[in-house]
Design a protein around this motif. Sequence first.
Motif, PDB file in Angstrom:
ATOM      1  N   HIS A 152       0.915  -0.837   0.111  1.00 20.71           N
ATOM      2  CA  HIS A 152      -0.246  -0.041  -0.243  1.00 20.71           C
ATOM      3  C   HIS A 152       0.547   1.257   0.168  1.00 20.71           C
ATOM      4  O   HIS A 152       0.793   2.456  -0.129  1.00 20.71           O
ATOM      5  CB  HIS A 152      -0.919  -0.081   1.312  1.00 20.71           C
ATOM      6  CG  HIS A 152      -2.080  -0.940   1.016  1.00 20.71           C
ATOM      7  ND1 HIS A 152      -3.523  -0.576   0.782  1.00 20.71           N
ATOM      8  CD2 HIS A 152      -2.358  -2.621   1.341  1.00 20.71           C
ATOM      9  CE1 HIS A 152      -4.391  -0.775   0.442  1.00 20.71           C
ATOM     10  NE2 HIS A 152      -3.357  -2.347   0.701  1.00 20.71           N
ATOM     11  N   ASP A 159      -7.562  -2.008  -1.809  1.00 18.37           N
ATOM     12  CA  ASP A 159      -8.717  -3.126  -0.885  1.00 18.37           C
ATOM     13  C   ASP A 159     -10.128  -2.734  -1.070  1.00 18.37           C
ATOM     14  O   ASP A 159     -10.475  -1.335  -1.582  1.00 18.37           O
ATOM     15  CB  ASP A 159      -8.542  -2.859   0.688  1.00 18.37           C
ATOM     16  CG  ASP A 159      -6.887  -3.637   0.755  1.00 18.37           C
ATOM     17  OD1 ASP A 159      -6.038  -3.919   0.241  1.00 18.37           O
ATOM     18  OD2 ASP A 159      -7.213  -2.379   2.207  1.00 18.37           O
ATOM     19  N   HIS A 207      -7.699  -7.381  -1.930  1.00 16.23           N
ATOM     20  CA  HIS A 207      -6.179  -6.393  -1.948  1.00 16.23           C
ATOM     21  C   HIS A 207      -6.050  -6.697  -3.942  1.00 16.23           C
ATOM     22  O   HIS A 207      -5.801  -8.425  -4.152  1.00 16.23           O
ATOM     23  CB  HIS A 207      -5.495  -6.983  -1.747  1.00 16.23           C
ATOM     24  CG  HIS A 207      -3.966  -6.378  -0.987  1.00 16.23           C
ATOM     25  ND1 HIS A 207      -3.327  -5.724  -0.210  1.00 16.23           N
ATOM     26  CD2 HIS A 207      -3.199  -6.392  -2.375  1.00 16.23           C
ATOM     27  CE1 HIS A 207      -2.406  -5.006  -1.201  1.00 16.23           C
ATOM     28  NE2 HIS A 207      -2.417  -4.265  -1.893  1.00 16.23           N
TER      29      HIS A 207
END
Length: 260
Positions: A152, A159, A207
Amino acid sequence: MMRSTVIKLYLSLLLTACLPACGAANVDTGTLFSGTAPADYLRGKYSPAEHPLFVRLSPQEVPTDGRPQYLRKEAAEKLSALYREFQKEHPGVRFQVVSSTRTWDDQKWIWEGKWKGSILVDGQRLNETIQEPLDRAKKILQYSSMPGTSRHHWGTDFDLNELYNEYYDHGEGAVLYDWMKKNAHRFGFCQPYTAGRNAGYQEERWHWSYMPLSAQFISLWKKLYQEMKGAIFGADEFAGAAHAGHLALLYVETINQECK
Ligand SMILES: [Zn+2]
């Protein structure tokens, strides 16, 4: 000079000098990082809201949970195209980005919340239920990264909808997940944390990653980690770092082959 400043300087020099010449295949670090030191970028030490290569997702293009969500421009454009097609085939089915780019500080907040018990894991305060530091780290690592090691940080990963796998077994979750499995690759996206890998994070059906960029970032992150021999995870960086830092490479690199 403070130790952290020395490390930061060293990292900047190392990556600036090394990346183009050290085999990170055909990487133009100027285009990839636009002025942010690579070692900072790869560890989430920058602000996506102020970074020239990022855009804030607009709800007209891609639905979000209402909080500001940022991605790299190219990833955001492809995600918008993906969403338009999904919506055409499944009008009204929920499709929502609930997390996207996270900084070092964001990740540290999550990690330390779980480490110190202010964020529950499986309904437990891990500081009370798991005393052994390595065991506690491994429990958190089922689904959460240490700061500096999260995909991330890269502006390529996000997500969707709900952060538990069972949601994707039926109803809207199954419609979304089945569609993503069949179609996401046409837009450059892949699921890094699939079922059936032999190590690393657990399966995460929510994800997704924009591979044309994230495949470059993972190889640069690995290079950074190897060059530094773990120094970026000094004991003073975050709670549990001294016990868990050595696991970082394994968790970062154990992903779905289709994301490499
Ligand atoms: Zn995620």
